[in-house]
Scaffold this motif. Structure first.
Motif, PDB file in Angstrom:
ATOM      1  N   HIS C 169       6.037  -6.248  -0.902  1.00 49.10           N
ATOM      2  CA  HIS C 169       6.465  -5.783   0.412  1.00 49.10           C
ATOM      3  C   HIS C 169       7.983  -5.874   0.451  1.00 49.10           C
ATOM      4  O   HIS C 169       8.618  -6.266  -0.526  1.00 49.10           O
ATOM      5  CB  HIS C 169       5.877  -6.661   1.518  1.00 49.10           C
ATOM      6  N   CYS C 214       7.987  -3.757   7.369  1.00 46.24           N
ATOM      7  CA  CYS C 214       7.912  -3.762   5.920  1.00 46.24           C
ATOM      8  C   CYS C 214       8.474  -2.456   5.397  1.00 46.24           C
ATOM      9  O   CYS C 214       8.161  -1.384   5.902  1.00 46.24           O
ATOM     10  CB  CYS C 214       6.466  -3.908   5.477  1.00 46.24           C
ATOM     11  N   GLU C 216       8.608  -1.604   1.933  1.00 42.82           N
ATOM     12  CA  GLU C 216       8.146  -1.157   0.624  1.00 42.82           C
ATOM     13  C   GLU C 216       6.706  -0.702   0.779  1.00 42.82           C
ATOM     14  O   GLU C 216       5.891  -1.425   1.359  1.00 42.82           O
ATOM     15  CB  GLU C 216       8.223  -2.295  -0.391  1.00 42.82           C
ATOM     16  N   PHE C 217       6.429   0.485   0.264  1.00 41.53           N
ATOM     17  CA  PHE C 217       5.077   1.003   0.430  1.00 41.53           C
ATOM     18  C   PHE C 217       4.067   0.021  -0.156  1.00 41.53           C
ATOM     19  O   PHE C 217       4.160  -0.362  -1.315  1.00 41.53           O
ATOM     20  CB  PHE C 217       4.936   2.360  -0.251  1.00 41.53           C
ATOM     21  N   CYS C 218       3.118  -0.405   0.677  1.00 39.98           N
ATOM     22  CA  CYS C 218       2.233  -1.480   0.234  1.00 39.98           C
ATOM     23  C   CYS C 218       0.783  -1.169   0.512  1.00 39.98           C
ATOM     24  O   CYS C 218      -0.032  -2.066   0.642  1.00 39.98           O
ATOM     25  CB  CYS C 218       2.645  -2.793   0.888  1.00 39.98           C
ATOM     26  N   HIS C 222       0.683   0.341   5.493  1.00 40.09           N
ATOM     27  CA  HIS C 222       2.085  -0.049   5.335  1.00 40.09           C
ATOM     28  C   HIS C 222       2.910   0.295   6.580  1.00 40.09           C
ATOM     29  O   HIS C 222       3.829  -0.440   6.947  1.00 40.09           O
ATOM     30  CB  HIS C 222       2.644   0.646   4.101  1.00 40.09           C
ATOM     31  N   MET C 225       3.206  -2.615   9.554  1.00 36.19           N
ATOM     32  CA  MET C 225       3.439  -3.976   9.093  1.00 36.19           C
ATOM     33  C   MET C 225       4.777  -4.375   9.696  1.00 36.19           C
ATOM     34  O   MET C 225       5.774  -4.510   9.019  1.00 36.19           O
ATOM     35  CB  MET C 225       3.458  -4.024   7.570  1.00 36.19           C
TER      36      MET C 225
HETATM   37 CU1  CUA Z   1       4.113  -4.290   3.378  1.00 41.72          CU
HETATM   38 CU2  CUA Z   1       4.791  -2.163   3.307  1.00 41.72          CU
END
Ligand code: CUA
Ligand code: HEA
Ligand code: HEA
Ligand code: CU
Lengths: 117, 203, 395, 602
Positions: C169, C214, C216-218, C222, C225
């Motif tokens: 993340h 967040c 970062e693609f998670c 996503h 978040m």
């Molecule tokens: Cu955690 Cu995007």
């Protein structure tokens, strides 16, 4: 077929460094000597790691010996030494990048973290 | 029909090129340049992960240097046989060519035999693709090398058959030369792997 | 040099961009108004680059426009002269950009090292842990665990120790400063440092509520978040710490019913509430849930109606999460089988878990320090349910 | 001896035509195949983009389900990069390199066909997943450990790992082919420093292809092994490090973006001189800067990872190396300006696109510089500011360049002009639409909108801008429709074109439009950099009809198609999770390869 003949007209930039047809292939004897050298270098490498006093400098020793073997095969068995320079270019340029990639990744993952970076 | 067409166009009669160099040989060198990055990346990965295994067997417990020295020697000698084969083909020495080609392929196969032995031995010792990061990186790196050797052996056997059938003369030496380039390349990759994986082991 | 320069650059560079946008509205996640020195350094560098490169752009486009007008083909015009190049000119336009690059690069490098701070002695350590798709915050010294919304004192260095529980993340609260990736912990044999665990050390300058998310693609959710940092004055922060560590007892009847339902449902397998028997750690800690800026890490406003919906339909409202709904299983957990009534009660219970308001009693109040929580009024709706956006007076 | 028929008969049966295209080894036909296929994928990628814009037009919108959204942007990125950007460049390479250097074909015509078929099969494979609703959903950069089986249990990322692997095979084969062609098949007198700039850029691009794609191949192998056989390359529980994936991906990924832009630079460097009627300014420097960009592009990948936590030394290194790239790139921009300076500029559609490219690429380059300053990038990374940057370089740079190329060389390919009127419509709708969509994206990013989110909070106040961008993206659809209509219509109805309709200076204009199968009846001899301008008399009298005795051309072959099929299916069969299934594909490949090897090349 007529076409072929036409193509045989004067060539541009005939392979600059060496005459393409008649490049001197080293003789059998050279090959055998290189073979011996390779065997001996390998022997040295293996021997070196069993000699405790060499431990601090083992990495450079191995790198040098391996580079020597590498160079011998490439230059003599793969004829880069006497072949056209173009071959060296198309092989060595990517080769340099490959070495750069390996070194850079090792720096990033193993060396820099130890410098507290 | 192939044979005829073939005889009419032996390798040397391709139209001359701008540099005077053969297309196939040049293209193959370029391909080998590309392969340096292929193996370079695997090698870098191995180096990054070496010593980070959480579970054994660890490299120093399991890698057998004397044994691998022998197989390395065999691979080096196969390279020697390879140049001798090329030399024989260039001199139109068919018997020599058959002998040395067979020798190269044979030594290559022995090398593969060693590798097969090594792999099964390690497997029995508990080192598998999944057992640890060492297992993963070791098997994949040496495995991809092994695949290259296998391809080389097959290629050499085909050349041997062609030579046997009398289809490879000095005029076709280029075919053998290119197979040789491949073979030597696989050899130098091993030279590097041998040093990094076996001789320079950590942890 | 950066200081003198940045005085106006700070205001101008982003300002120009915003003006161009035609609407200098209210942007809670705007990058260019950080409330920490850490963030300010980054924006100064941005301004520096902007000031040196945008003029180049203007020149290039200006010259291009001139050329297109001046040198268009005219009927009967002369054949253009064949000019093949000029070493002098080539050198000039190689060297000038090179100098500009140098001018930009030097302060940039200084900034890179300036941003890399060691954790100071007096820093408040907060562990920020990424989960798919919510944030956990732990205060190891204070013994507090909370989720999605965390408090920090103004004026004291905060060390955010980042790590992930699953995938990568990235921790990003634009008004505090730039982002850092929240990486999973790579297991290594003893003696080898854990790799790639980042931290951020910054001091928040002004109180306020700062939204982040967040970066970062998670995975599936996503986008949802999100999180909020609440920066408060030190006294308030102390009061918050105290409130967070004191057991909570529901007062209203419905809340009491909800409490009981909560405690006997599977909720407690995953959720913890300070001072109760709920000590699950799979999901967000729900201590002081009533005060949180949202439900589901920014999914929706924290109202009792929304909470009821959430408890009944969480997996439908937020795709991929581990929390089961009343009828839909998730995360290997069976449906909670709450009825709407039950859910409403639980929602009331969760809404009752509130901080005292104000955190620090007004100066007129008796100096005696009553146990926080005892005095508090549960009056829901007194505060804006979703106060998202920067404090008007900040910066 | 085998010579291909050199007359175009119009009365051939459909089957014969089909057979002809399936077995063709003619670089021109393969070029057309590449171009047409890439355009189909462009429309698909564009439709995905439009769906993305639809979903983002309103805050908290629920038009598209999050899982689908993730597939859409992943496939949009993958499509545009691997199925549009690279193949469309290769289409131009194929068609033009042999013509520009005065050759009959590429060095390995059958390998060329193989490359195309592999690309096609790879693309089809990837798109089966789209239509089955199980497309890759981990972003075009497929970050581990999210992309591992544990967090992406479905088949989605299998398509990614295997599909890109298939595409990579074709690209590497193509790269080897073009390098050999350029070194070896130049016509008499065509020295390296006389080659057209487009060919030079193709040369550099091919070099990057053969070096960068193996790195991706290795990374994908590791991902595949992790996904299929539980190895630990990226598995943190066993000591694997997901950050390694990032390094490997961007080690490939950054050179990749130069693979995408250099061909467009090459196109601009051909179009601008022609329509300014002036030779390229600073030819040698243009060549050299291209080569330099190719090399430096290897040392900058870390700029995609400033937030990863590489440490200050690495950050500083990558910041500097990235900024240095601005210098050779700037030289290119300035040289284009200098080429136009003092010229007689004709505003054909091709020229409009080329000029737009210079301006728009510079905008993208400048925002690139802002990313390169790593402290600033801590804010910008993974926001729409970056999305704005890369669409400016990709659409403003690559796509504008490619459009210029289409209008410029279409007469050569088809013997007919594209309509200038439709072309102008295409240009203005696309140009306005593009800027209206992507310029505000800078602000959207600045105001804090992250990338790869299917929804954003109302409170961020981004609704209005997003709605505007989404609406304006329709202009780009309209523009593209003008373009496609123009392409199709002009094929039969366009104004006929002569051999050198624009007054170009390079060899391809010396042969007929369209060129005969053998390109040049007599191989040209080259005496300068701009042969058609400097020595027109050398080419004026040439008649490009088949000389007596025929021209010896390579035979058509079916084996490249079968080999490509075998290679692709080998990887595809991994999807069955039956360990020996790929061997079936391998067997097909082996049989086909051997047949190929023993078939006379002609
Ligand atoms: Cu955690 Cu995007
Ligand atoms: C065609 C493709 C292309 C090209 C050519 C470029 C060119 C450049 N890119 Fe870009 N980039 C992408 C495609 C491309 N990029 C993509 C796809 C991504 C996102 C990937 C992802 O995450 O999905 C990306 C992301 C990206 C990042 C990471 C951002 C982030 O995720 O945080 C960075 C950071 O440094 C960057 C920098 C640059 C720079 C400095 C250049 C330079 O080459 C630009 C140089 C040009 C100029 C500077 C303009 C002309 C020069 C002058 C007029 C001379 C004078 C100028 C000066 C002295 C400043 N790019
Ligand atoms: C060459 C590369 C390229 C091109 C041309 C484009 C073109 C476009 N891109 Fe692209 N984009 C990328 C490369 C590219 N993109 C990459 C690499 C990413 C990153 C992916 C990732 O994060 O992993 C990305 C991500 C990306 C995002 C971010 C998604 C996210 O992070 O969530 C967005 C959002 O707006 C977007 C929009 C667009 C738009 C509107 C276009 C427009 O230009 C499209 C124009 C439209 C058309 C060309 C359609 C034409 C269609 C027709 C004419 C047919 C009509 C059909 C019918 C009526 C059936 N793109
Ligand atoms: Cu990059």
């Amino acid at each position: 077929m007529a076409d072929h003949e036409r193509n045989k007209e004067p060539l541009v930039e005939p392979s600059s460094s060496v005459n393409p047809e008649g490049h001197e292939h080293p003789g059998v004897w050279t090959y055998v000597v290189v073979g011996f050298a390779l065997a001996i270098l390998t022997g040295l490498e293996v021997a070196a790691i069993y000699i405790p006093p060499l431990a601090p400098v083992i990495v450079p020793i191995l790198l040098v010996l391996t580079a020597a073997k590498f160079a011998l095969v490439v230059m003599f068995y793969m004829h880069l030494k006497m072949d056209d320079r173009v071959f060296s270019w198309v092989f060595v340029a990517p080769g340099i990048l490959a070495v750069f990639v390996v070194v850079a990744l090792i720096m990033l993952f193993r060396v820099l973290p130890q410098w507290g970076g | 029909m192939n044979a005829e067409a073939h005889a009419a166009h032996p390798a040397h009669s391709h139209p001359p090129t701008a540099t005077g160099l053969d297309n196939l040989k040049l293209g193959f060198w370029v391909f080998l340049g590309s392969e340096t990055l292929f193996f370079g990346t695997f090698i870098a990965t191995y180096m990054i992960y070496v010593g980070r295994s959480l579970e054994g067997p660890y490299p120093h417990e399991i890698l057998d240097i004397p044994l691998t020295t022998v197989s390395t020697f065999i691979l080096l000698m196969s390279s020697l046989a390879m140049v001798l084969a090329l030399n024989a083909v260039q001199k139109d020495n068919r018997r020599g060519a058959l002998l040395w080609l067979m020798m190269t392929a044979g030594l290559g196969s022995i090398f593969l035999g060693f590798q097969a032995y090594e792999f099964t031995h390690f497997y029995n010792e508990g080192l598998t693709l999944q057992s640890s990061i060492f297992g993963t990186t070791f098997f994949i790196l040496t495995g991809f090398h092994g695949i290259h050797v296998t391809v080389g052996v097959i290629w050499l056997m085909i050349l041997w058959l062609q030579t046997y059938a009398g289809r490879i003369r000095s005029a076709d030496a280029l075919k053998v030369e290119i197979a040789g380039l491949y073979w030597h390349f696989v050899d130098i990759v091993w030279i590097v792997i041998f040093m990094l994986v076996y001789l320079m082991q950590e942890g | 040099m950066r200081d003198g320069f940045s005085k106006y650059a700070r205001r101008l560079a982003p300002g120009v961009l915003i003006l161009l946008a035609g609407c200098a509205g209210d942007y809670p996640q705007i990058m260019t108004q950080p409330v920490s020195e850490w963030g300010q350094i980054q924006i100064d560098i941005w301004a520096l680059v902007t000031w040196w490169t945008v003029p180049i752009l203007v020149i290039v486009i200006g010259v291009l426009a001139f050329i297109l007008v001046r040198f268009r083909e005219r009927p009967g015009g002369p054949e253009p002269k064949h000019v093949y190049g000029s070493t002098k000119i080539e050198v000039i336009w190689t060297v000038i950009p090179a100098i500009i690059v140098l001018i930009i690069a030097i302060p940039t490098i200084q900034a890179i090292f300036a941003l890399q701070e060691e954790v100071p002695e007096d820093a408040l350590v907060v562990e920020a842990i990424g989960h798919q798709w919510w944030w956990e915050f732990r205060y190891p010294e204070e013994g507090i665990i909370t989720a999605n919304q965390f408090y920090v004192p103004v004026g004291r260095p905060v060390a955010l120790m980042l790590r992930s529980n699953d995938v990568i993340h990235s921790f990003w609260i634009p008004r505090l400063g730039g982002k850092r990736d929240v990486n999973p912990v790579v297991r290594t044999p003893e003696g080898v440092e854990p790799m790639h665990l980042n931290h951020i050390v910054l001091t928040v300058d002004s109180a306020g509520e700062y939204l982040g998310q967040c970066a970062e693609f998670c995975g599936t959710s996503h986008a949802i978040m999100r999180m909020m940092a609440v920066a408060v004055e030190p006294e308030e922060y102390d009061a918050w710490v105290e409130a967070m560590t004191v057991p909570e007892e529901p007062e209203a009847d419905l809340a009491q019913v909800g409490h009981d339902i909560f405690m006997r449902s599977t909720c407690i397998a995953c959720h913890a509430i300070e001072g109760t028997r709920a000590q699950g750690r799979l999901g967000p800690d729900l201590t002081m849930m009533g005060d949180r800026f949202s439900i589901g890490a920014g999914l929706m406003a924290n109202t009792e109606e929304n909470m009821t919906e959430w408890l009944l339909h969480a997996p439908e409202l937020k795709k991929g999460i581990l929390m089961p709904g009343a009828r839909v299983e998730a995360g290997g957990m069976p449906p909670t089988a709450l009825s709407r009534e039950d859910a409403r009660a639980v929602a009331a219970y969760l809404a009752s878990l509130r901080l005292p308001d104000p955190l620090v009693p007004a100066p007129t109040a008796p100096a005696a320090d009553p146990p926080a929580g005892a005095e508090r009024e549960p009056a829901a709706g007194e505060r804006e349910p979703l106060p998202m956006g920067p404090e008007p007076e900040s910066d | 001896m085998p010579t291909t028929e050199t007359t175009r008969s119009t009365s051939r049966s459909v089957g014969a035509v089909l057979w002809d295209w399936l077995t063709t080894v003619d670089h021109k036909k393969i070029g057309i195949l590449y171009g047409a296929t890439a355009l189909v994928f462009f429309v698909l990628g564009g439709v995905e983009a439009m769906l993305i814009r639809w979903q983002l037009s309103r805050p908290e919108a629920a038009f598209i389900d999050p899982d689908l959204y993730n597939q859409l942007f992943t496939m949009h990125g993958v499509t545009m990069v691997f199925l549009v950007g690279m193949p469309i460049a290769v289409a131009f390479f194929n068609y033009l390199i042999p013509l520009q250097i005065g050759a009959r074909d590429v060095a390995f015509p059958r390998l060329n066909a193989f490359s195309y078929w592999v690309f096609l099969f790879g693309g089809i494979f990837m798109y089966t997943s789209v239509f089955a609703g199980i497309a890759p959903d981990g972003g075009w950069f497929g970050y581990a450990n999210l992309s591992l089986r544990e967090y992406s249990p479905g088949p989605n990322m299998d398509f990614y790992a295997l599909g890109l692997q298939i595409l990579g095979i074709g690209s590497i084969a193509g790269g080897v082919n073009f390098i050999t062609t350029i070194i070896n098949l130049r016509a008499p007198g065509m020295k390296f420093m006389r080659m057209p700039l487009f060919t030079w850029m193709a040369f550099v691009t091919s070099f990057i292809i053969i070096t960068a794609l193996p790195v991706l191949a290795v990374a994908l192998f590791m991902l595949t092994f992790d996904r299929f056989w539980d190895t630990h390359f990226f598995n943190v529980m066993a000591g694997g490090d997901p950050v390694l994936w990032q390094h490997l991906f961007w080690l490939f990924g950054h050179p990749e973006v130069y693979i995408l832009i250099l061909p467009a630079f090459g196109i601009a460097s051909e179009v601008i001189p022609t329509f300014s009627r002036k030779p390229l300014f600073g030819y040698a420097i243009m060549v050299f800067s291209g080569v330099l960009i190719g090399f430096i592009s290897w040392g900058v990948w870390g700029h995609h990872m400033f937030t990863t936590g590489m440490g200050p030394i690495a950050d500083a290194f990558f910041t500097i190396s990235t900024m240095i790239i601005a210098i050779p790139t700037g030289v290119k921009v300035f040289n284009w300006l200098a080429t136009m300076w003092g010229g007689a500029i004709r505003f054909t559609t091709a020229m409009l696109f080329a000029v737009a490219m210079v301006a728009l690429f510079t905008i993208g380059g400048i925002s690139g510089m802002m990313h390169a300053a790593s402290p600033a990038d801590l804010q910008q990374h993974d926001t729409y500011f970056v999305v704005a940057h890369f669409h400016y370089v990709l659409i403003g740079g690559l796509l504008m360049g490619v459009f210029a190329g289409f209008y410029y060389w279409y007469p050569k390919v088809s013997g007919r002009f594209m309509s200038e009127k439709l072309g102008k419509w295409h240009f203005w709708t696309f140009f306005i639409g593009f800027n209206a969509v992507f310029f505000p994206m800078h602000w959207v990013g600045l105001f804090g909108m992250p990338r790869r989110i299917y929804t954003y909070a109302e409170e961020l106040n981004l609704g209005a801008l997003n709605l505007f961008m989404s609406a304006m993206s329709l202009f780009m659809v309209v523009g593209t429709m003008f373009f496609i209509w123009n392409l199709v219509r002009s094929w039969r109805k366009g104004e006929p074109a002569v051999a050198n309709p624009w007054g170009g200076s390079t060899l391809e204009w010396s042969t007929t439009s369209p060129p005969p199968d053998f390109n040049f009846a007599e191989l040209p001899v080259v005496r300068s950099r701009n042969p058609l301008w400097d020595n027109p008399e050398d080419y004026d009298e040439r008649v490009h009809t088949e000389p007596a005795g025929g021209v010896h051309m390579p035979n058509p072959s079916f084996w490249p198609l079968i080999t490509a099929f075998g290679s692709a299916i080998t990887l595809i069969l991994f999807m069955t999770h039956i360990w020996w299934m790929p061997l079936v594909g391998l067997a097909i490949t082996a049989v086909a390869t051997i047949n190929w090897a023993f078939e006379p090349a002609g």
